[in-house]
Design a protein around this motif. Structure first.
Motif, mmCIF file in Angstrom:
data_model
loop_
_atom_site.group_PDB
_atom_site.id
_atom_site.type_symbol
_atom_site.label_atom_id
_atom_site.label_comp_id
_atom_site.label_asym_id
_atom_site.label_seq_id
_atom_site.Cartn_x
_atom_site.Cartn_y
_atom_site.Cartn_z
ATOM 1 N N ILE A 74 0.849 -1.188 0.000
ATOM 2 C CA ILE A 74 0.000 0.000 0.000
ATOM 3 C C ILE A 74 0.885 1.239 0.000
ATOM 4 C CG2 ILE A 74 -1.735 1.299 1.293
ATOM 5 C CD1 ILE A 74 -2.699 -1.345 2.431
ATOM 6 N N GLU A 75 0.840 1.992 -1.086
ATOM 7 C CA GLU A 75 1.583 3.239 -1.151
ATOM 8 C C GLU A 75 0.642 4.391 -1.485
ATOM 9 O OE1 GLU A 75 5.121 3.317 -3.379
ATOM 10 O OE2 GLU A 75 6.033 1.620 -2.358
ATOM 11 N N ASN A 76 -0.651 4.174 -1.335
ATOM 12 C CA ASN A 76 -1.633 5.213 -1.618
ATOM 13 C C ASN A 76 -2.424 5.461 -0.348
ATOM 14 O OD1 ASN A 76 -4.455 6.116 -2.348
ATOM 15 N ND2 ASN A 76 -3.461 6.311 -4.353
ATOM 16 N N LEU A 77 -2.327 6.649 0.190
ATOM 17 C CA LEU A 77 -2.968 6.925 1.467
ATOM 18 C C LEU A 77 -4.483 6.837 1.363
ATOM 19 C CD1 LEU A 77 -2.405 7.612 4.401
ATOM 20 C CD2 LEU A 77 -2.603 10.025 3.820
ATOM 21 N N ASP A 78 -5.060 7.200 0.221
ATOM 22 C CA ASP A 78 -6.510 7.102 0.073
ATOM 23 C C ASP A 78 -6.971 5.645 0.194
ATOM 24 O OD1 ASP A 78 -6.803 9.778 -0.194
ATOM 25 O OD2 ASP A 78 -7.102 9.782 -2.364
ATOM 26 N N ARG A 79 -6.189 4.741 -0.383
ATOM 27 C CA ARG A 79 -6.538 3.321 -0.264
ATOM 28 C C ARG A 79 -6.458 2.879 1.193
ATOM 29 N NH1 ARG A 79 -2.905 -1.681 -2.357
ATOM 30 N NH2 ARG A 79 -4.330 -3.379 -1.834
ATOM 31 N N LEU A 80 -5.431 3.349 1.872
ATOM 32 C CA LEU A 80 -5.287 3.008 3.285
ATOM 33 C C LEU A 80 -6.435 3.582 4.102
ATOM 34 C CD1 LEU A 80 -3.221 1.514 5.082
ATOM 35 C CD2 LEU A 80 -2.244 3.733 5.619
ATOM 36 N N LYS A 81 -6.867 4.797 3.768
ATOM 37 C CA LYS A 81 -8.002 5.402 4.462
ATOM 38 C C LYS A 81 -9.271 4.575 4.245
ATOM 39 C CE LYS A 81 -6.392 10.201 4.096
ATOM 40 N NZ LYS A 81 -6.629 11.492 3.414
ATOM 41 N N ARG A 82 -9.491 4.116 3.014
ATOM 42 C CA ARG A 82 -10.686 3.302 2.745
ATOM 43 C C ARG A 82 -10.680 2.029 3.580
ATOM 44 N NH1 ARG A 82 -9.526 4.706 -2.621
ATOM 45 N NH2 ARG A 82 -8.640 2.650 -3.053
ATOM 46 N N ILE A 83 -9.510 1.402 3.667
ATOM 47 C CA ILE A 83 -9.421 0.165 4.441
ATOM 48 C C ILE A 83 -9.775 0.423 5.900
ATOM 49 C CG2 ILE A 83 -7.794 -1.550 5.340
ATOM 50 C CD1 ILE A 83 -6.367 -1.453 2.645
ATOM 51 N N HIS A 84 -9.201 1.454 6.470
ATOM 52 C CA HIS A 84 -9.437 1.707 7.886
ATOM 53 C C HIS A 84 -10.830 2.267 8.148
ATOM 54 C CE1 HIS A 84 -5.597 0.463 9.396
ATOM 55 N NE2 HIS A 84 -5.039 1.037 8.361
ATOM 56 N N PHE A 85 -11.390 2.968 7.180
ATOM 57 C CA PHE A 85 -12.791 3.385 7.292
ATOM 58 C C PHE A 85 -13.689 2.159 7.388
ATOM 59 C CE2 PHE A 85 -16.781 4.108 4.909
ATOM 60 C CZ PHE A 85 -17.378 5.048 5.743
ATOM 61 N N CYS A 86 -13.433 1.174 6.549
ATOM 62 C CA CYS A 86 -14.258 -0.035 6.545
ATOM 63 C C CYS A 86 -13.991 -0.938 7.739
ATOM 64 C CB CYS A 86 -14.052 -0.807 5.239
ATOM 65 S SG CYS A 86 -14.660 0.061 3.777
ATOM 66 N N LEU A 87 -12.862 -0.743 8.415
ATOM 67 C CA LEU A 87 -12.572 -1.505 9.624
ATOM 68 C C LEU A 87 -13.184 -0.870 10.872
ATOM 69 C CD1 LEU A 87 -8.798 -2.364 9.088
ATOM 70 C CD2 LEU A 87 -10.687 -3.991 9.055
ATOM 71 N N SER A 88 -13.681 0.358 10.746
ATOM 72 C CA SER A 88 -14.213 1.058 11.916
ATOM 73 C C SER A 88 -15.490 0.377 12.420
ATOM 74 C CB SER A 88 -14.486 2.525 11.591
ATOM 75 O OG SER A 88 -15.472 2.662 10.596
ATOM 76 N N ASP A 89 -15.734 0.483 13.707
ATOM 77 C CA ASP A 89 -16.859 -0.207 14.342
ATOM 78 C C ASP A 89 -18.198 0.198 13.727
ATOM 79 O OD1 ASP A 89 -15.092 -1.481 16.013
ATOM 80 O OD2 ASP A 89 -15.395 -0.105 17.686
ATOM 81 N N ASP A 90 -18.381 1.481 13.426
ATOM 82 C CA ASP A 90 -19.666 1.940 12.892
ATOM 83 C C ASP A 90 -19.970 1.314 11.542
ATOM 84 O OD1 ASP A 90 -20.027 3.486 15.111
ATOM 85 O OD2 ASP A 90 -19.430 5.368 14.168
ATOM 86 N N VAL A 91 -18.960 1.173 10.702
ATOM 87 C CA VAL A 91 -19.171 0.579 9.376
ATOM 88 C C VAL A 91 -19.468 -0.912 9.508
ATOM 89 C CG1 VAL A 91 -18.045 0.008 7.195
ATOM 90 C CG2 VAL A 91 -17.820 2.303 8.155
ATOM 91 N N VAL A 92 -18.712 -1.593 10.338
ATOM 92 C CA VAL A 92 -18.943 -3.038 10.527
ATOM 93 C C VAL A 92 -20.347 -3.286 11.070
ATOM 94 C CG1 VAL A 92 -18.194 -5.082 11.808
ATOM 95 C CG2 VAL A 92 -16.489 -3.514 10.854
ATOM 96 N N GLU A 93 -20.785 -2.476 12.025
ATOM 97 C CA GLU A 93 -22.133 -2.626 12.582
ATOM 98 C C GLU A 93 -23.202 -2.320 11.537
ATOM 99 O OE1 GLU A 93 -24.821 -0.893 16.317
ATOM 100 O OE2 GLU A 93 -22.750 -0.243 16.018
ATOM 101 N N PHE A 94 -22.991 -1.299 10.735
ATOM 102 C CA PHE A 94 -23.938 -0.946 9.679
ATOM 103 C C PHE A 94 -24.106 -2.107 8.691
ATOM 104 C CE2 PHE A 94 -25.085 0.963 5.592
ATOM 105 C CZ PHE A 94 -26.137 1.799 5.952
ATOM 106 N N ALA A 95 -22.984 -2.724 8.312
ATOM 107 C CA ALA A 95 -23.036 -3.850 7.386
ATOM 108 C C ALA A 95 -23.736 -5.056 8.010
ATOM 109 C CB ALA A 95 -21.630 -4.226 6.936
#
Length: 444
Positions: free
Chosen positions: A42-63
């Motif tokens: 991973i050398e793209n910060l936006d990609r890293l942000k997407r990954i960690h956004f999707c790992l956040s508790d609120d997203v996991v609970e929403f899914a």
């Protein structure tokens, strides 16, 4: 003296990393390389942000709640005008029918203009929902599912990923909404979702709005800072995390000398830039900056000593055999490498030859053998460092300082032999009792 553990390193990095990202004073591409925790390059910060956004508790609970909540997807009843012959579908639009028949010279009385009812799924709040779900699904499918670490399965187990994939791919309501990749979310769509009376859509708005702010770098927002603090710094490789910790603490030491961190321009290779009224300081990590640490084999040309002949012979054979074995080309050299840290200090703007240079080696080790190896590497870098058109800087007036950082190696003197090389322990950095011998005289 005990080695610093993972939690102490994470705690030492989180606040400063978020602060630096928030004000744009560190190179986010360099940070992305540092935080390549998944071995996915991973050398793209936006990609890293997407990954960690999707790992956040609120997203996991929403899914996890999605399947049940999709039963109450909102739709709009619409009527589509349709021309029929010999049959009526829905309500007849008689004025339009009359105009249609008069427009046709035959006066065909079997033609009707009908208002056919249909259910519209592509309304604003559904488009926001679908775009959010597409973002989550594509990230989970392409990036997260391949991660084998425990922190991934704690957030997204294989069963959760499979269930979410089924819901996203097979739900009859979602399938009737436009493809998420083709949706461009507008402020009007977001406002409609925000004002909805259904929690499904207000939650979708909250998450997608947070995602957009995360991508655009709104690090000053409390929820974005919290997300970064909770998820961004989770490297599995402790030596890499240790380097993060050390470099950020060194930046703190430079700032204490009245330097201010400056925003990084797009395309810059520096990790950070600091300035005061009279100086500019460029800080590089895993980069050579404007310097060179390569000594070509041609330096031995004309030297007939037996040792020189043997070095030339070994290097030339290495070049030939590398080509034969791997079909790779190499450039024979006497010395090449790169220190972990390069700090260049300029008088005024960063032009010409630096007035002072700090070269650093960082070793996450408490072994004296590793200390000795790191010291040898550092001294070679200091001896062979060059600047284009200037030759070896060790032969010029440039102030040359070396910095060796280890974890829990005890030494007799932090800066012996005139203070050209300084040793700093991780505990010194953690407690703020850092020796200042590594800071060039011009900027102390």
């Amino acid at each position: 003296m005990n080695k610093l553990g993972r939690q102490a390193l994470v705690d030492g990095v989180q606040q400063e990393l978020v602060t630096y990202l928030r004000n744009g004073t560190v190179n986010d591409r360099a940070v992305a390389r540092w935080l390549d925790i998944t071995d996915l390059n991973i050398e793209n910060l936006d990609r890293l942000k997407r990954i960690h956004f999707c790992l956040s508790d609120d997203v996991v609970e929403f899914a996890a709640q999605l399947q049940e909540r999709l039963r109450r997807v909102k739709t709009a009843n619409q009527r589509e005008r349709e021309i029929t012959r010999g049959e009526v579908r829905g309500a007849v639009d008689w004025p339009a029918t009359t105009r249609l028949r008069y427009a046709d010279q035959s006066g065909d009385r079997t033609k009707f203009a009908c208002k056919t009812p249909y259910t519209e799924y592509n309304i604003d709040q559904n488009l926001v929902l679908k775009k959010l779900l597409w973002t989550i699904h594509s990230t989970v499918d392409e990036d997260i599912a391949a991660i084998e670490y425990d922190w991934r399965t704690d957030a997204w187990s294989d069963e959760q990923i499979a269930a979410f994939d089924r819901t996203y791919g097979r739900n009859v309501h979602l399938s009737r909404i436009r493809n998420g990749a083709d949706i461009r979310v507008t402020p009007r769509m977001l406002n409609t979702a925000r004002r909805s009376r259904q929690a499904l859509y207000t939650d979708a708005f909250t998450l997608y709005d947070r995602y957009q702010r995360l991508l655009t770098g709104a690090y000053e927002d409390p929820d974005i800072s919290e997300l970064l603090s909770d998820t961004l710094v989770v490297p599995e490789r402790l030596p890499r995390l240790f380097e993060l910790f050390c470099v950020f603490r060194l930046l703190r030491g430079l700032r204490s000398q009245a330097f201010q961190l400056q925003p990084i321009e797009t395309g810059s290779s520096q990790l950070a830039v600091l300035q005061d009224e009279n100086h500019t300081v460029n800080v590089y990590h895993d980069r050579s900056g404007s310097l060179s640490f390569h000594v070509p084999l041609s330096e031995l040309d004309g030297i007939e000593a037996d040792y020189a002949k043997r070095v030339r012979n070994a290097q030339n054979q290495h070049q030939q055999l590398t080509k034969a074995f791997l079909d790779n080309s190499t450039e024979p050299s006497l010395f090449h490498g790169r220190p972990d840290l390069v700090i260049e200090v300029y008088d005024g703007e960063a032009k010409g030859t630096p007035g002072a240079i700090v070269l650093g080696e960082i070793k996450y080790s408490d072994r004296q053998q590793t200390f000795t190896r790191g010291l040898e590497e550092l001294l070679k870098y200091m001896e062979f460092v060059q600047k284009a058109d200037c030759g070896y800087l060790s032969e010029r007036d440039t102030e040359m300082l070396g910095l060796l950082i280890t974890d829990a190696v005890e030494v007799n003197d932090a800066s012996p032999a005139g203070g050209q090389v300084t040793h700093i322990s991780a505990q010194d950095l953690l407690t703020g009792n850092t020796p200042t011998g590594w800071i060039p005289e011009a900027v102390r």
